[in-house]
Motif scaffolding. Structure first.
Motif, PDB file in Angstrom:
ATOM      1  N   THR A 390       0.846  -1.193   0.000  1.00  0.00           N
ATOM      2  CA  THR A 390       0.000   0.000   0.000  1.00  0.00           C
ATOM      3  C   THR A 390       0.881   1.241   0.000  1.00  0.00           C
ATOM      4  OG1 THR A 390      -1.803  -1.132   1.139  1.00  0.00           O
ATOM      5  CG2 THR A 390      -1.767   1.271   1.262  1.00  0.00           C
ATOM      6  N   LYS A 391       0.687   2.065  -0.998  1.00  0.00           N
ATOM      7  CA  LYS A 391       1.453   3.300  -1.126  1.00  0.00           C
ATOM      8  C   LYS A 391       0.534   4.491  -0.876  1.00  0.00           C
ATOM      9  CE  LYS A 391       4.869   1.143  -4.140  1.00  0.00           C
ATOM     10  NZ  LYS A 391       6.088   1.429  -3.366  1.00  0.00           N
ATOM     11  N   ARG A 392       0.995   5.686  -1.173  1.00  0.00           N
ATOM     12  CA  ARG A 392       0.208   6.873  -0.869  1.00  0.00           C
ATOM     13  C   ARG A 392      -1.073   6.925  -1.692  1.00  0.00           C
ATOM     14  NH1 ARG A 392       4.563  10.275  -0.035  1.00  0.00           N
ATOM     15  NH2 ARG A 392       4.818  10.377  -2.284  1.00  0.00           N
ATOM     16  N   HIS A 393      -0.982   6.602  -2.981  1.00  0.00           N
ATOM     17  CA  HIS A 393      -2.131   6.725  -3.884  1.00  0.00           C
ATOM     18  C   HIS A 393      -2.752   5.391  -4.290  1.00  0.00           C
ATOM     19  CE1 HIS A 393      -1.241  10.971  -4.344  1.00  0.00           C
ATOM     20  NE2 HIS A 393      -0.022  10.704  -4.780  1.00  0.00           N
ATOM     21  N   VAL A 394      -1.959   4.344  -4.288  1.00  0.00           N
ATOM     22  CA  VAL A 394      -2.417   3.081  -4.876  1.00  0.00           C
ATOM     23  C   VAL A 394      -1.996   1.885  -4.031  1.00  0.00           C
ATOM     24  CG1 VAL A 394      -2.357   3.981  -7.236  1.00  0.00           C
ATOM     25  CG2 VAL A 394      -0.326   2.845  -6.287  1.00  0.00           C
ATOM     26  N   HIS A 395      -2.600   0.739  -4.364  1.00  0.00           N
ATOM     27  CA  HIS A 395      -2.115  -0.558  -3.908  1.00  0.00           C
ATOM     28  C   HIS A 395      -1.391  -1.203  -5.087  1.00  0.00           C
ATOM     29  CE1 HIS A 395      -4.714  -0.310  -0.395  1.00  0.00           C
ATOM     30  NE2 HIS A 395      -5.780  -0.219  -1.170  1.00  0.00           N
ATOM     31  N   VAL A 396      -0.203  -1.721  -4.853  1.00  0.00           N
ATOM     32  CA  VAL A 396       0.504  -2.511  -5.850  1.00  0.00           C
ATOM     33  C   VAL A 396       0.429  -3.969  -5.414  1.00  0.00           C
ATOM     34  CG1 VAL A 396       2.702  -2.968  -6.997  1.00  0.00           C
ATOM     35  CG2 VAL A 396       2.074  -0.625  -6.395  1.00  0.00           C
ATOM     36  N   THR A 397      -0.046  -4.838  -6.291  1.00  0.00           N
ATOM     37  CA  THR A 397      -0.098  -6.263  -5.963  1.00  0.00           C
ATOM     38  C   THR A 397       0.953  -7.013  -6.766  1.00  0.00           C
ATOM     39  OG1 THR A 397      -1.734  -6.844  -7.665  1.00  0.00           O
ATOM     40  CG2 THR A 397      -2.581  -6.093  -5.538  1.00  0.00           C
ATOM     41  N   ILE A 398       1.577  -7.985  -6.111  1.00  0.00           N
ATOM     42  CA  ILE A 398       2.583  -8.834  -6.761  1.00  0.00           C
ATOM     43  C   ILE A 398       2.138 -10.277  -6.575  1.00  0.00           C
ATOM     44  CG2 ILE A 398       5.003  -9.464  -6.914  1.00  0.00           C
ATOM     45  CD1 ILE A 398       5.710  -6.879  -5.490  1.00  0.00           C
ATOM     46  N   SER A 399       1.908 -10.972  -7.673  1.00  0.00           N
ATOM     47  CA  SER A 399       1.472 -12.369  -7.615  1.00  0.00           C
ATOM     48  C   SER A 399       2.408 -13.214  -8.461  1.00  0.00           C
ATOM     49  CB  SER A 399       0.026 -12.518  -8.102  1.00  0.00           C
ATOM     50  OG  SER A 399      -0.103 -12.039  -9.434  1.00  0.00           O
ATOM     51  N   TRP A 400       2.506 -14.492  -8.108  1.00  0.00           N
ATOM     52  CA  TRP A 400       3.440 -15.396  -8.780  1.00  0.00           C
ATOM     53  C   TRP A 400       2.671 -16.533  -9.425  1.00  0.00           C
ATOM     54  CZ3 TRP A 400       8.830 -14.781  -8.800  1.00  0.00           C
ATOM     55  CH2 TRP A 400       9.295 -13.695  -8.050  1.00  0.00           C
ATOM     56  N   PRO A 401       2.592 -16.562 -10.749  1.00  0.00           N
ATOM     57  CA  PRO A 401       1.917 -17.675 -11.427  1.00  0.00           C
ATOM     58  C   PRO A 401       2.591 -18.994 -11.073  1.00  0.00           C
ATOM     59  CG  PRO A 401       2.383 -15.882 -12.958  1.00  0.00           C
ATOM     60  CD  PRO A 401       3.120 -15.568 -11.703  1.00  0.00           C
ATOM     61  N   SER A 402       1.778 -19.996 -10.856  1.00  0.00           N
ATOM     62  CA  SER A 402       2.313 -21.307 -10.510  1.00  0.00           C
ATOM     63  C   SER A 402       2.972 -21.955 -11.721  1.00  0.00           C
ATOM     64  CB  SER A 402       1.201 -22.220  -9.993  1.00  0.00           C
ATOM     65  OG  SER A 402       1.686 -23.523  -9.777  1.00  0.00           O
ATOM     66  N   THR A 403       4.104 -22.609 -11.477  1.00  0.00           N
ATOM     67  CA  THR A 403       4.761 -23.364 -12.545  1.00  0.00           C
ATOM     68  C   THR A 403       4.514 -24.860 -12.374  1.00  0.00           C
ATOM     69  OG1 THR A 403       6.808 -23.490 -11.243  1.00  0.00           O
ATOM     70  CG2 THR A 403       6.588 -21.663 -12.797  1.00  0.00           C
ATOM     71  N   GLN A 404       3.705 -25.213 -11.360  1.00  0.00           N
ATOM     72  CA  GLN A 404       3.423 -26.631 -11.103  1.00  0.00           C
ATOM     73  C   GLN A 404       2.281 -27.101 -11.999  1.00  0.00           C
ATOM     74  OE1 GLN A 404       5.322 -28.526  -9.023  1.00  0.00           O
ATOM     75  NE2 GLN A 404       6.555 -26.662  -8.960  1.00  0.00           N
ATOM     76  N   PRO A 405       2.316 -28.316 -12.528  1.00  0.00           N
ATOM     77  CA  PRO A 405       1.214 -28.831 -13.344  1.00  0.00           C
ATOM     78  C   PRO A 405      -0.076 -28.889 -12.543  1.00  0.00           C
ATOM     79  CG  PRO A 405       3.143 -30.263 -13.495  1.00  0.00           C
ATOM     80  CD  PRO A 405       3.415 -29.297 -12.378  1.00  0.00           C
ATOM     81  N   ALA A 406      -1.183 -28.678 -13.216  1.00  0.00           N
ATOM     82  CA  ALA A 406      -2.481 -28.782 -12.549  1.00  0.00           C
ATOM     83  C   ALA A 406      -2.681 -30.191 -12.065  1.00  0.00           C
ATOM     84  CB  ALA A 406      -3.596 -28.383 -13.523  1.00  0.00           C
ATOM     85  N   ALA A 407      -3.535 -30.352 -11.042  1.00  0.00           N
ATOM     86  CA  ALA A 407      -3.757 -31.667 -10.437  1.00  0.00           C
ATOM     87  C   ALA A 407      -4.234 -32.686 -11.458  1.00  0.00           C
ATOM     88  CB  ALA A 407      -4.775 -31.549  -9.306  1.00  0.00           C
ATOM     89  N   ALA A 408      -5.120 -32.266 -12.375  1.00  0.00           N
ATOM     90  CA  ALA A 408      -5.660 -33.204 -13.363  1.00  0.00           C
ATOM     91  C   ALA A 408      -4.545 -33.671 -14.302  1.00  0.00           C
ATOM     92  CB  ALA A 408      -6.770 -32.539 -14.168  1.00  0.00           C
ATOM     93  N   GLU A 409      -3.590 -32.773 -14.611  1.00  0.00           N
ATOM     94  CA  GLU A 409      -2.508 -33.148 -15.505  1.00  0.00           C
ATOM     95  C   GLU A 409      -1.559 -34.137 -14.840  1.00  0.00           C
ATOM     96  OE1 GLU A 409      -2.070 -29.043 -18.106  1.00  0.00           O
ATOM     97  OE2 GLU A 409      -0.898 -29.304 -16.287  1.00  0.00           O
ATOM     98  N   GLN A 410      -1.555 -34.145 -13.498  1.00  0.00           N
ATOM     99  CA  GLN A 410      -0.736 -35.088 -12.775  1.00  0.00           C
ATOM    100  C   GLN A 410      -1.455 -36.419 -12.566  1.00  0.00           C
ATOM    101  OE1 GLN A 410       0.565 -33.311  -9.086  1.00  0.00           O
ATOM    102  NE2 GLN A 410       1.151 -31.411 -10.078  1.00  0.00           N
ATOM    103  N   GLY A 411      -2.693 -36.490 -13.054  1.00  0.00           N
ATOM    104  CA  GLY A 411      -3.481 -37.699 -12.870  1.00  0.00           C
ATOM    105  C   GLY A 411      -4.090 -37.771 -11.488  1.00  0.00           C
ATOM    106  N   ASP A 412      -4.173 -36.634 -10.808  1.00  0.00           N
ATOM    107  CA  ASP A 412      -4.679 -36.602  -9.426  1.00  0.00           C
ATOM    108  C   ASP A 412      -6.100 -36.036  -9.471  1.00  0.00           C
ATOM    109  OD1 ASP A 412      -4.621 -36.880  -6.768  1.00  0.00           O
ATOM    110  OD2 ASP A 412      -3.237 -35.247  -6.331  1.00  0.00           O
ATOM    111  N   LEU A 413      -7.064 -36.871  -9.781  1.00  0.00           N
ATOM    112  CA  LEU A 413      -8.443 -36.415  -9.982  1.00  0.00           C
ATOM    113  C   LEU A 413      -9.214 -36.393  -8.677  1.00  0.00           C
ATOM    114  CD1 LEU A 413      -9.210 -38.420 -13.254  1.00  0.00           C
ATOM    115  CD2 LEU A 413      -8.438 -36.065 -13.033  1.00  0.00           C
TER     116      LEU A 413
END
Length: 413
Positions: A390-413
């Motif tokens: 949180t800054k004076r005028h704005v909120h800056v958000t920092i997010s990290w996209p996952s590099t892990q395979p989705a559960a379905a792609e791992q065969g974990d249904l």
């Protein structure tokens, strides 16, 4: 040397500089290359030799009473990088915040005669020099305005592109408001003490990043100025720089060096010439109390050995602090570790090393973080997941996209 010889030498040096920038992969588009070959950089560097004007280094044009640089012509590789990020095109209306003249001339080449470039600066000396240099170089069509960059330039808005060429801690609403829908802002934004040149696209009332690059810039003056706070330890040998969160009780660190120390190695290695800027950002987003450690070269006792002595990632927790360090593995490789001081040094060093391992496992090979900017009146709990600064005028958000395979792609249904 005659004027003709000077001109020929300048053209030769300019061509060599552009060739280097292309070879190094800094200039990647034909348009930016053409602009760099067209604009005579030496005309915007009065007092510099031709060799200095066409070197891959910044040119200081003004210092304050303490000798600190407050205005400069940025290094050509930084200017080229940001222009590639901004993607200026023919006919665009562009605002530059932080003037010097040379970058505005490059932008004028990129937008062409049907476009419009406005460059503003808070310093009358800088504005006068920029206007004079632009006129002498044949770019009198550039609008040069004396103004505080915090306010933008409403009388010439809206803009398709806004480029900020000074280090900014915040993003005022005026910059967002003066962008066209879908327009972009390229700004060297400081977050937790780390600066990245980020190009944001306007999406409604907020901004979403599309690229981010490591950079450094002279800090903004005027209403947008924000200074880091410095905590000095061991008779000024060690400094901890805080950009946002000052420790609740900094005096608790006074006894840290006598209370104990610990060192934990992560097992994560990196090539000596390999960049690791996403690790710095990862630590800044995952560690409360994040700061940057520096060591006074004249007072250095060797007690601390940070990854670099100017701005090493560090963290403070009450009576303890830790910082990122390295040790050599072989001639080409080093291993990251954590070195901590204080009564709970062992636990803090372990947590820092674990975050290095987490970065290596989940994000080292990934696309890097995404940044977004939201109006300050929006409650933080309504923002997307991720670190919220949180800054004076704005909120800056920092997010990290996952590099892990989705559960379905791992065969974990």
């Amino acid at each position: 040397m005659s004027e003709v010889a000077d001109s020929a030498r300048a053209e030769q040096l300019r061509g060599g500089l552009v060739d280097e920038l292309v070879t190094d992969g800094v200039i990647t588009s034909r348009e930016v290359e053409t602009a760099f070959r067209a604009v005579p950089r030496h005309l915007f560097a009065p007092g510099a030799t031709l060799e200095e004007a066409y070197a891959q280094d910044r040119l200081v044009t003004k210092r304050d009473e303490h000798g600190i640089t407050i205005s400069s012509v940025s290094a050509p590789q930084i200017q080229a990088m940001m222009l590639e990020q901004a993607e200026l095109g023919s006919g665009m209306r562009v605002l530059e915040i932080g003037s010097g003249g040379y970058n505005a001339a490059l932008m004028a080449e990129l937008v062409g005669p049907d476009g419009e470039v406005t460059t503003i600066d808070i310093d009358p000396d800088v504005v006068d020099r920029a206007r004079r240099c632009l006129n002498e170089a044949g770019y009198s069509r550039v609008n040069v305005v004396l103004a505080d960059g915090e306010q933008g330039c409403a009388e010439r808005a809206p803009f398709d592109r806004i480029m900020v060429t000074v280090g900014a801690w915040d993003i005022p609403s005026t910059w967002v408001d003066q962008l066209t829908e879908g327009g972009s802002l390229t700004v060297p934004l400081r977050m937790r003490g780390l600066t990245r040149s980020i190009t944001f696209t306007r999406v409604g009332d907020h901004l979403e990043s599309r690229s981010a690059k490591v950079c450094g810039f002279v800090a903004m003056q005027g209403a947008g100025e924000h200074r880091e706070r410095l905590l000095l330890l061991r008779d000024k040998e060690i400094g901890l720089r805080f950009d946002d969160d000052w420790p609740a009780d900094p005096d608790l660190l006074n006894g840290a060096f006598e209370a104990g120390q610990a060192q934990v190695w992560s097992g994560v290695t990196v090539g000596r010439r390999e960049p690791f800027d996403t690790l710095q950002l990862w630590l800044a987003t995952t560690l409360d109390g994040f700061c940057l450690l520096s060591v006074d070269k004249d007072l250095d006792s060797g007690l601390v050995r940070p990854v670099n002595r100017i701005a090493a990632p560090a963290v403070v927790e009450g009576t303890d602090f830790a910082y990122l360090t390295v040790r050599g593995v072989d001639e080409t490789t080093v291993e990251f570790g954590a070195h901590a001081f204080g009564p709970a040094a062992s636990g803090l060093a372990k947590r820092l090393a674990e975050q290095v391992q987490s970065w290596d496992r989940d994000h080292r090979a990934g696309p890097g973080p995404r940044f977004a900017v939201y109006p300050g009146h929006i409650p933080a709990e309504r923002l997307p997941a991720g670190l919220v600064i949180t800054k004076r005028h704005v909120h800056v958000t920092i997010s990290w996209p996952s590099t892990q395979p989705a559960a379905a792609e791992q065969g974990d249904l």
